[in-house]
Design a protein around this motif. Sequence first.
Motif, PDB file in Angstrom:
ATOM      1  N   SER A 431       0.863  -1.176   0.000  1.00 43.72           N
ATOM      2  CA  SER A 431       0.000   0.000   0.000  1.00 43.72           C
ATOM      3  C   SER A 431       0.900   1.226   0.000  1.00 43.72           C
ATOM      4  N   SER A 435      -2.595   6.353  -0.442  1.00 43.01           N
ATOM      5  CA  SER A 435      -3.605   5.553  -1.143  1.00 43.01           C
ATOM      6  C   SER A 435      -4.643   5.027  -0.158  1.00 43.01           C
ATOM      7  N   LYS A 436      -5.900   4.978  -0.592  1.00 42.60           N
ATOM      8  CA  LYS A 436      -6.961   4.419   0.244  1.00 42.60           C
ATOM      9  C   LYS A 436      -7.046   2.908   0.129  1.00 42.60           C
ATOM     10  N   TYR A 437      -6.180   2.331  -0.727  1.00 45.25           N
ATOM     11  CA  TYR A 437      -6.262   0.900  -0.980  1.00 45.25           C
ATOM     12  C   TYR A 437      -4.973   0.168  -0.589  1.00 45.25           C
ATOM     13  N   TRP A 439      -3.180  -3.662  -1.716  1.00 38.68           N
ATOM     14  CA  TRP A 439      -3.248  -4.673  -2.769  1.00 38.68           C
ATOM     15  C   TRP A 439      -2.655  -5.978  -2.254  1.00 38.68           C
ATOM     16  N   VAL A 453      -7.905  -5.760  -4.374  1.00 46.50           N
ATOM     17  CA  VAL A 453      -7.795  -4.383  -3.914  1.00 46.50           C
ATOM     18  C   VAL A 453      -8.675  -4.257  -2.672  1.00 46.50           C
ATOM     19  N   ASP A 455     -10.122  -1.985   0.554  1.00 51.45           N
ATOM     20  CA  ASP A 455     -10.376  -0.645   1.093  1.00 51.45           C
ATOM     21  C   ASP A 455      -9.826  -0.598   2.517  1.00 51.45           C
ATOM     22  N   LYS A 456      -8.901   0.311   2.777  1.00 51.84           N
ATOM     23  CA  LYS A 456      -8.226   0.365   4.078  1.00 51.84           C
ATOM     24  C   LYS A 456      -9.126   0.891   5.193  1.00 51.84           C
ATOM     25  N   LEU A 504      -7.987   2.798 -10.394  1.00 48.33           N
ATOM     26  CA  LEU A 504      -7.719   1.376 -10.624  1.00 48.33           C
ATOM     27  C   LEU A 504      -7.753   1.016 -12.102  1.00 48.33           C
TER      28      LEU A 504
END
Length: 533
Positions: A431, A435-437, A439, A453, A455-456, A504
């Motif tokens: 991550s 970033s809000k994501y 992987w 992916v 979502d944090k 994305l």
Amino acid sequence: MKQNTFMPKLAGVLLATCMLAGAAEARGKKMELYPVSDATKGVYQELCAECHGGDRLGGIGPALITESLTRLKASAATSTIKEGRVHTQMPAFGDQLNDQQIADLVNMVKTPLGAMPVWGEKEIDATRVFNEDYQPVDAPVYDSDPLNLFVVVETGDHYATVMDGDTFEPLTRFKTQFALHGGPKFTPDGHFVFFMSRDGWITKYDMWALKVVAEVRGGINSRNIAISRDGKHIALANYLPHSLVMLSAEDLSVEKIFEAESLGGDTTRVSAVYQAPERDSFVVAMKDVPEVWEVATNANAEPEFDGYVDAENYGKDASKPTSEGLFALRRIAVDAPMDDFFFDQSYKHLMGSSRDGKSGVVVDMDEGTTIATIDLPGFPHLGSGISWDWQGKSVMVTPHLSESKISVIDMTNWSVLKTLDTAGPGFFMRSHENSKYAWADVFFGPNKDQMYVIDKETLEIVKTLKPLPGKTAAHIEFDRDGSHAILSIWENDGMIIIYDAKTLEEVKRIPMSKPSGKYNVWNKITFSAGTSH
């Protein structure tokens, strides 16, 4: 400084030579070994020794010992001996050797060495070479941002590519040692990077001049390297011999060699070494003894740094301080050997995997005590774990190597907060702070072509990517500002794929030969919470 002629050691080039110690075949089935005949030894000396050494410890070709070749299948070894290896100096011997002779060579290199090899300061120094074509530069020879470069390790043909992180255009591509491992390590200013091969070769590379500086072989079978906080010292963890080697980052000369033994005198392989920047030290994982070592990288370290923590519980007398300052040693007792370390951002807490693959063990590095054991069956891959802030607390998230799940751990009380079900075991997570994501891949099994992916904030999988059906998708890395995520197609005829990290959407594809890892200078030198340390 010893001035030897630089020769790019084609160690990789030949792995395949007789090498192929046909390690375990598919599904872990081991070869049935048999005594090595004098005739086979003669064939080896005639055809293999010139490149791989008469003792099988390597030369311009890699070491042909079982410890270095456990991932190489007997079938692949046989094919390599018969047909050679494309793009290397490994010739084909199919017209000189019959099937039985080839099988006998595979059996030979799979047979363990009879004794621990000697590889000390004299042997290490004798391998040190400098590139006579290298000239230092005062500034980068390119216009790209030197802190937003990527080093892409291509294990398919044993090259590395330096890539601009803004334009995603390659700046150069150069030959490396065979089987690079453990991730390259950058000096704090990003000027130099150090690579390590499984055969123990360490390469110093100038990221400004785009040139190899020097190489040295610090071990026979090595695990990884770390660089000190000030960028002056390199630590090398070895399986063979059992040692931890300290080298000067300036000229790759030997500064100190620790024989890897427990306080009780039991010898051990060294699993890994890590830089702990907040502690100004190296932290060392031991494979076979219940100890964690901490080695000072601060010349002003106090003498009490040297000693044995928790000696009473370990059942031995505490060692007395014997040194101070640089490379002073501290030992921490744990209940059982552990490795695959994860550190929180403060480096106060270390989490390691138990050898049985069922739990994670948390150690308070300040106190030198175990403070928690977390139920984590399925071999959590803690070394690929990442962390972020979630609802006012820090969480650590890790894939598992033998179970189809991702675990979310509450780092305030070291409990499992949530478990995400996946389509197969995973290997890498990444991550970025911007970033809000996060992987995560599905590295093993029939769904290896999927990338999750997450979502944090919600801790849910929000998208499953399938960039190239049937091909392994792995090892995400972000650029400096976190605006792009770069994915590897882990195949010999593979590629890297750049994604817009916010939308994305795919941005670009660049063909590469099994790009096993991509390393962004900025993320590595700042020890981003989104990448492994």
